[in-house]
Scaffold this motif. Structure first.
Motif, PDB file in Angstrom:
ATOM      1  N   THR A  68       9.947   2.075  10.037  1.00 20.54           N
ATOM      2  CA  THR A  68      10.761   3.277   9.888  1.00 20.54           C
ATOM      3  C   THR A  68       9.843   4.490   9.929  1.00 20.54           C
ATOM      4  O   THR A  68       8.911   4.596   9.133  1.00 20.54           O
ATOM      5  CB  THR A  68      11.524   3.258   8.555  1.00 20.54           C
ATOM      6  N   LYS A  69      10.083   5.377  10.853  1.00 14.10           N
ATOM      7  CA  LYS A  69       9.256   6.565  11.078  1.00 14.10           C
ATOM      8  C   LYS A  69       7.829   6.154  11.408  1.00 14.10           C
ATOM      9  O   LYS A  69       7.496   4.983  11.482  1.00 14.10           O
ATOM     10  CB  LYS A  69       9.310   7.512   9.878  1.00 14.10           C
ATOM     11  N   GLY A  70       6.987   7.141  11.639  1.00 13.41           N
ATOM     12  CA  GLY A  70       5.593   6.849  11.930  1.00 13.41           C
ATOM     13  C   GLY A  70       5.377   6.323  13.337  1.00 13.41           C
ATOM     14  O   GLY A  70       6.160   6.566  14.254  1.00 13.41           O
ATOM     15  N   ARG A  71       4.290   5.547  13.515  1.00 11.24           N
ATOM     16  CA  ARG A  71       3.913   5.015  14.822  1.00 11.24           C
ATOM     17  C   ARG A  71       3.512   3.555  14.683  1.00 11.24           C
ATOM     18  O   ARG A  71       2.903   3.153  13.688  1.00 11.24           O
ATOM     19  CB  ARG A  71       2.762   5.822  15.436  1.00 11.24           C
ATOM     20  N   LEU A  72       3.809   2.774  15.714  1.00  8.39           N
ATOM     21  CA  LEU A  72       3.470   1.354  15.731  1.00  8.39           C
ATOM     22  C   LEU A  72       3.016   0.957  17.118  1.00  8.39           C
ATOM     23  O   LEU A  72       3.674   1.279  18.111  1.00  8.39           O
ATOM     24  CB  LEU A  72       4.698   0.515  15.340  1.00  8.39           C
TER      25      LEU A  72
ATOM     26  N   SER B  71       0.835  -1.205   0.000  1.00  7.11           N
ATOM     27  CA  SER B  71       0.000   0.000   0.000  1.00  7.11           C
ATOM     28  C   SER B  71       0.863   1.245   0.000  1.00  7.11           C
ATOM     29  O   SER B  71       2.021   1.222   0.411  1.00  7.11           O
ATOM     30  CB  SER B  71      -0.937   0.011   1.214  1.00  7.11           C
ATOM     31  N   ASN B  72       0.237   2.346  -0.443  1.00  5.81           N
ATOM     32  CA  ASN B  72       0.853   3.670  -0.390  1.00  5.81           C
ATOM     33  C   ASN B  72      -0.270   4.678  -0.201  1.00  5.81           C
ATOM     34  O   ASN B  72      -1.164   4.791  -1.038  1.00  5.81           O
ATOM     35  CB  ASN B  72       1.630   3.968  -1.673  1.00  5.81           C
ATOM     36  N   GLY B  73      -0.249   5.367   0.923  1.00  8.12           N
ATOM     37  CA  GLY B  73      -1.285   6.359   1.181  1.00  8.12           C
ATOM     38  C   GLY B  73      -2.661   5.760   1.386  1.00  8.12           C
ATOM     39  O   GLY B  73      -3.668   6.389   1.051  1.00  8.12           O
ATOM     40  N   ALA B  74      -2.741   4.566   1.942  1.00 10.62           N
ATOM     41  CA  ALA B  74      -4.025   3.852   2.053  1.00 10.62           C
ATOM     42  C   ALA B  74      -4.506   3.800   3.505  1.00 10.62           C
ATOM     43  O   ALA B  74      -3.736   3.974   4.447  1.00 10.62           O
ATOM     44  CB  ALA B  74      -3.881   2.443   1.505  1.00 10.62           C
ATOM     45  N   LYS B  75      -5.809   3.527   3.635  1.00  5.36           N
ATOM     46  CA  LYS B  75      -6.409   3.248   4.933  1.00  5.36           C
ATOM     47  C   LYS B  75      -6.809   1.777   4.936  1.00  5.36           C
ATOM     48  O   LYS B  75      -7.596   1.344   4.094  1.00  5.36           O
ATOM     49  CB  LYS B  75      -7.634   4.135   5.160  1.00  5.36           C
ATOM     50  N   LEU B  76      -6.294   1.022   5.898  1.00  6.07           N
ATOM     51  CA  LEU B  76      -6.473  -0.424   5.890  1.00  6.07           C
ATOM     52  C   LEU B  76      -7.101  -0.905   7.192  1.00  6.07           C
ATOM     53  O   LEU B  76      -6.677  -0.513   8.276  1.00  6.07           O
ATOM     54  CB  LEU B  76      -5.127  -1.131   5.701  1.00  6.07           C
TER      55      LEU B  76
ATOM     56  N   SER C 227       0.707   4.745   5.211  1.00  2.00           N
ATOM     57  CA  SER C 227      -0.629   4.184   5.360  1.00  2.00           C
ATOM     58  C   SER C 227      -1.005   4.112   6.829  1.00  2.00           C
ATOM     59  O   SER C 227      -0.148   4.208   7.715  1.00  2.00           O
ATOM     60  CB  SER C 227      -0.688   2.791   4.724  1.00  2.00           C
ATOM     61  N   THR C 228      -2.298   3.938   7.094  1.00  2.00           N
ATOM     62  CA  THR C 228      -2.797   3.905   8.459  1.00  2.00           C
ATOM     63  C   THR C 228      -3.813   2.781   8.617  1.00  2.00           C
ATOM     64  O   THR C 228      -4.367   2.292   7.636  1.00  2.00           O
ATOM     65  CB  THR C 228      -3.483   5.234   8.833  1.00  2.00           C
ATOM     66  N   GLY C 229      -4.057   2.392   9.875  1.00  2.00           N
ATOM     67  CA  GLY C 229      -5.115   1.422  10.093  1.00  2.00           C
ATOM     68  C   GLY C 229      -4.801   0.401  11.154  1.00  2.00           C
ATOM     69  O   GLY C 229      -3.963   0.603  12.046  1.00  2.00           O
ATOM     70  N   GLN C 230      -5.462  -0.744  11.031  1.00  2.00           N
ATOM     71  CA  GLN C 230      -5.372  -1.809  12.027  1.00  2.00           C
ATOM     72  C   GLN C 230      -5.163  -3.140  11.317  1.00  2.00           C
ATOM     73  O   GLN C 230      -5.816  -3.434  10.315  1.00  2.00           O
ATOM     74  CB  GLN C 230      -6.661  -1.858  12.849  1.00  2.00           C
ATOM     75  N   LEU C 231      -4.252  -3.944  11.864  1.00  4.44           N
ATOM     76  CA  LEU C 231      -3.943  -5.264  11.323  1.00  4.44           C
ATOM     77  C   LEU C 231      -4.145  -6.275  12.449  1.00  4.44           C
ATOM     78  O   LEU C 231      -3.388  -6.279  13.424  1.00  4.44           O
ATOM     79  CB  LEU C 231      -2.496  -5.325  10.822  1.00  4.44           C
ATOM     80  N   VAL C 232      -5.137  -7.127  12.310  1.00  2.00           N
ATOM     81  CA  VAL C 232      -5.478  -8.090  13.359  1.00  2.00           C
ATOM     82  C   VAL C 232      -5.428  -9.496  12.763  1.00  2.00           C
ATOM     83  O   VAL C 232      -5.975  -9.750  11.695  1.00  2.00           O
ATOM     84  CB  VAL C 232      -6.879  -7.814  13.926  1.00  2.00           C
ATOM     85  N   GLY C 233      -4.762 -10.394  13.474  1.00  2.00           N
ATOM     86  CA  GLY C 233      -4.728 -11.781  13.028  1.00  2.00           C
ATOM     87  C   GLY C 233      -3.845 -12.014  11.821  1.00  2.00           C
ATOM     88  O   GLY C 233      -4.194 -12.801  10.937  1.00  2.00           O
ATOM     89  N   LEU C 234      -2.689 -11.366  11.771  1.00  2.00           N
ATOM     90  CA  LEU C 234      -1.745 -11.577  10.664  1.00  2.00           C
ATOM     91  C   LEU C 234      -1.020 -12.901  10.839  1.00  2.00           C
ATOM     92  O   LEU C 234      -0.618 -13.276  11.941  1.00  2.00           O
ATOM     93  CB  LEU C 234      -0.704 -10.462  10.611  1.00  2.00           C
TER      94      LEU C 234
ATOM     95  N   PHE D  75       0.101   2.229  12.510  1.00  2.00           N
ATOM     96  CA  PHE D  75      -0.679   0.994  12.566  1.00  2.00           C
ATOM     97  C   PHE D  75      -0.745   0.423  13.962  1.00  2.00           C
ATOM     98  O   PHE D  75       0.209   0.521  14.744  1.00  2.00           O
ATOM     99  CB  PHE D  75      -0.093  -0.068  11.633  1.00  2.00           C
ATOM    100  N   GLU D  76      -1.871  -0.234  14.223  1.00  2.00           N
ATOM    101  CA  GLU D  76      -2.020  -1.091  15.387  1.00  2.00           C
ATOM    102  C   GLU D  76      -2.028  -2.526  14.886  1.00  2.00           C
ATOM    103  O   GLU D  76      -2.829  -2.877  14.012  1.00  2.00           O
ATOM    104  CB  GLU D  76      -3.302  -0.784  16.138  1.00  2.00           C
ATOM    105  N   VAL D  77      -1.132  -3.345  15.432  1.00  2.00           N
ATOM    106  CA  VAL D  77      -0.993  -4.733  14.990  1.00  2.00           C
ATOM    107  C   VAL D  77      -1.291  -5.632  16.177  1.00  2.00           C
ATOM    108  O   VAL D  77      -0.631  -5.532  17.216  1.00  2.00           O
ATOM    109  CB  VAL D  77       0.428  -4.992  14.450  1.00  2.00           C
ATOM    110  N   GLN D  78      -2.281  -6.530  16.020  1.00  2.00           N
ATOM    111  CA  GLN D  78      -2.700  -7.373  17.130  1.00  2.00           C
ATOM    112  C   GLN D  78      -2.762  -8.838  16.712  1.00  2.00           C
ATOM    113  O   GLN D  78      -3.073  -9.155  15.560  1.00  2.00           O
ATOM    114  CB  GLN D  78      -4.100  -6.962  17.624  1.00  2.00           C
ATOM    115  N   ASP D  79      -2.479  -9.711  17.670  1.00  2.00           N
ATOM    116  CA  ASP D  79      -2.680 -11.157  17.487  1.00  2.00           C
ATOM    117  C   ASP D  79      -2.018 -11.663  16.209  1.00  2.00           C
ATOM    118  O   ASP D  79      -2.668 -12.224  15.324  1.00  2.00           O
ATOM    119  CB  ASP D  79      -4.177 -11.489  17.470  1.00  2.00           C
ATOM    120  N   PHE D  80      -0.731 -11.475  16.120  1.00  2.00           N
ATOM    121  CA  PHE D  80      -0.005 -11.820  14.903  1.00  2.00           C
ATOM    122  C   PHE D  80       0.974 -12.957  15.149  1.00  2.00           C
ATOM    123  O   PHE D  80       1.389 -13.217  16.277  1.00  2.00           O
ATOM    124  CB  PHE D  80       0.743 -10.601  14.360  1.00  2.00           C
ATOM    125  N   ARG D  81       1.349 -13.633  14.052  1.00  2.00           N
ATOM    126  CA  ARG D  81       2.354 -14.681  14.118  1.00  2.00           C
ATOM    127  C   ARG D  81       3.171 -14.659  12.840  1.00  2.00           C
ATOM    128  O   ARG D  81       2.617 -14.678  11.733  1.00  2.00           O
ATOM    129  CB  ARG D  81       1.715 -16.050  14.304  1.00  2.00           C
TER     130      ARG D  81
END
Length: 488
Positions: free
Chosen positions: A329-333, A261-266, A286-293, A311-317
């Motif tokens: 790199t840069k941004g927020r996690l 993605s580039n400049g996306a909301k996910l 990009s911005t958004g939430q990633l759950v269950g990766l 991004f907020e990343v939850q419940d990943f493996r």
């Protein structure tokens, strides 16, 4: 050529030229029931009834008001003009409408419906502005693409889109077009399985893509995908630029990236990437939430790559990945409740579980196992908070901090490293409370006490005290239970 022969030849030449539009057939009143039948195998044409069908499809399409046209099995050469509200019903794949060259097979007006038939050849299979319904339809052999929708709405159920040429598009949605595609399949080397542009919107559910360079190429607009499988392509499986994507229960096998993605909301829930050539996910601005990766066997850009993103990343493996588990790199996690295992390094200078540069990161409940580099690396003014993080079997160090990186860790556990628990290079800063360390091959701590390097430790739980005498180490007094612990 004599003038007399020339006059004879001109009408003949004109008669041989292919028309640029479908032939206009005089309209015929519709039967009372609003249904007509066509059978190209008949020796002669009838009145369009079930017992005496028309012989040509053009006759059936000329009936007014627009009827339901039942088409028998056979080959019907187009292109055809289809009036608004017409319903074409075939007998499955054996009912074939086709066009040669770059003519499209069907010229559709709004409100048409196609069921149980096959469209072959032509430039576009169907090009329409308005509403279109497809059910049990098969597309193949188009030179440009299967369906082009300019505005209007597409509803597709059980459709097979098959490409025989590269640089083609399965479904192209332009302007304010909307599409709802379910339980359908895209086969072959589509350049873009689905192409969404501008303000277009799409819902794709129960859809599979096999062999497409890109399953989804989204430039703006909004897309919802659920129960989607993508495999066998060489570009990004899913590519989103300046649009919004909601993704649920999707798997991409192979491809350059699983999702880019580039400049996306996910908003992603339940996404799996297997054997991506570069990264499972490569997300920029990009911005958004990633759950269950779930990411397995990713390539040289790691499992999850974030650049200037939030991004907020939850419940990943993430398992058996190259270079990095998560590289930000840069941004927020914000990462919660995940595991990263077996991070390898083909290049020899990577292999970090969490590789954080210039980012503000909040990590909680994460475990890193068998990283060939560091479990966590913080560098280039990264600001990192670690809570209840476990680092096991890391080759170089459990936690490594350098170049103005700042880490605040609470409840950090480091076990079984082949290096040290903490490695702090010039200008690194660590504040750690309740650090538990054991099984350290090269000691508890290695520090390069230059510049603004600082290590502050409270409530340390470790029998290994090597490195604590470095000049940049500040240690709170040990609790009584720790005071008698032997030094090594």
């Amino acid at each position: 050529m004599s003038p007399r022969l020339l006059l004879f030849a001109l009408p003949l030449i004109a008669a041989c030229r292919a028309p640029t539009n479908p032939p206009v057939v005089p309209s015929t009143p519709a039967p009372r029931a609003g249904e007509v039948w066509v059978d190209g195998a008949r020796p002669q044409s009838g009145d369009g009834s079930r017992e005496r069908p028309f012989r040509t499809l053009a006759e059936g399409l000329a009936v007014r008001p627009a009827p339901t046209v039942h088409i028998a099995r056979g080959m019907y050469a187009g292109p055809f003009q289809v009036a608004a509200g017409t319903r074409l019903v075939g007998e499955g794949d054996s009912t074939v409408l086709y066009a040669e060259g770059r003519e499209q097979v069907l010229w559709l007006e709004a409100g048409a419906s196609l069921e149980r038939l096959s469209l072959q050849g032509g430039g576009w299979g169907v090009e329409v502005t308005g509403t279109l319904r497809l059910e049990g339809v098969a597309f193949s052999g188009q030179r440009k693409g299967a369906v082009r929708l300019i505005g209007g709405q597409l509803v597709a159920r059980g459709v097979r889109f098959e490409a025989s040429l590269s640089e083609t598009v399965g479904v192209s949605l332009e302007e304010a077009a909307r599409a709802d595609v379910r339980e359908s399949t895209f086969l072959g080397p589509w350049r873009r399985g689905v192409h969404v542009q501008g303000g277009a919107e799409a819902v794709l559910e129960g859809v599979s893509f096999q062999g497409a360079v890109m399953a989804l190429d989204q430039e703006g607009g909004r897309v919802q995908m659920k129960r989607v499988k993508v495999e066998g392509g060489r570009g990004p499986g899913l590519l989103v630029r300046d649009g919004a994507l909601e993704l649920e229960e999707a798997q991409v096998t192979g491809h350059e990236y699983g999702l880019a993605s580039n400049g996306a909301k996910l908003q992603v829930r339940g996404f799996t990437s297997v054997k991506a050539e570069r990264a499972g996910l490569g997300l920029t601005r990009s911005t958004g939430q990633l759950v269950g990766l779930r990411v397995r066997e990713s390539g040289s850009f790691g499992a999850l790559q974030l650049v200037d993103s939030d991004f907020e990343v939850q419940d990943f493996r993430m398992d058996d990945v190259d270079a990095y588990g998560i590289a930000a790199t840069k941004g927020r996690l914000r990462a919660r409740n995940g595991s990263i295992g077996k991070v390898r390094s083909k290049e020899g200078f990577t292999g970090d579980g969490l590789h954080l540069r210039g980012v503000v990161a909040d990590i909680e409940g994460v475990e890193v196992r068998e990283a060939s580099g560091a479990g966590v690396l913080a560098a280039q003014a990264a600001e990192v908070t670690l809570r209840n993080v476990t680092l096991i079997g890391c080759q170089q160090a459990g936690l490594s901090v350098e170049s103005l990186g700042r880490v605040k860790a609470t409840g950090l556990e480091v076990r079984g490293t082949k290096g040290v628990a903490l490695a702090v290079l010039r200008d690194g800063d660590i504040w750690a409370d309740e650090l538990t360390a054991s099984g350290l091959a090269e000691g508890l701590l290695w520090a390069e006490c230059e510049g603004s390097t600082r290590i502050h430790l409270e409530r340390l739980k470790s029998d290994d005290r090597r490195g604590l005498t470095a000049s940049c180490v500040e240690q709170a007094p040990r609790a009584p239970a720790e005071a008698g612990a032997p030094a090594k």
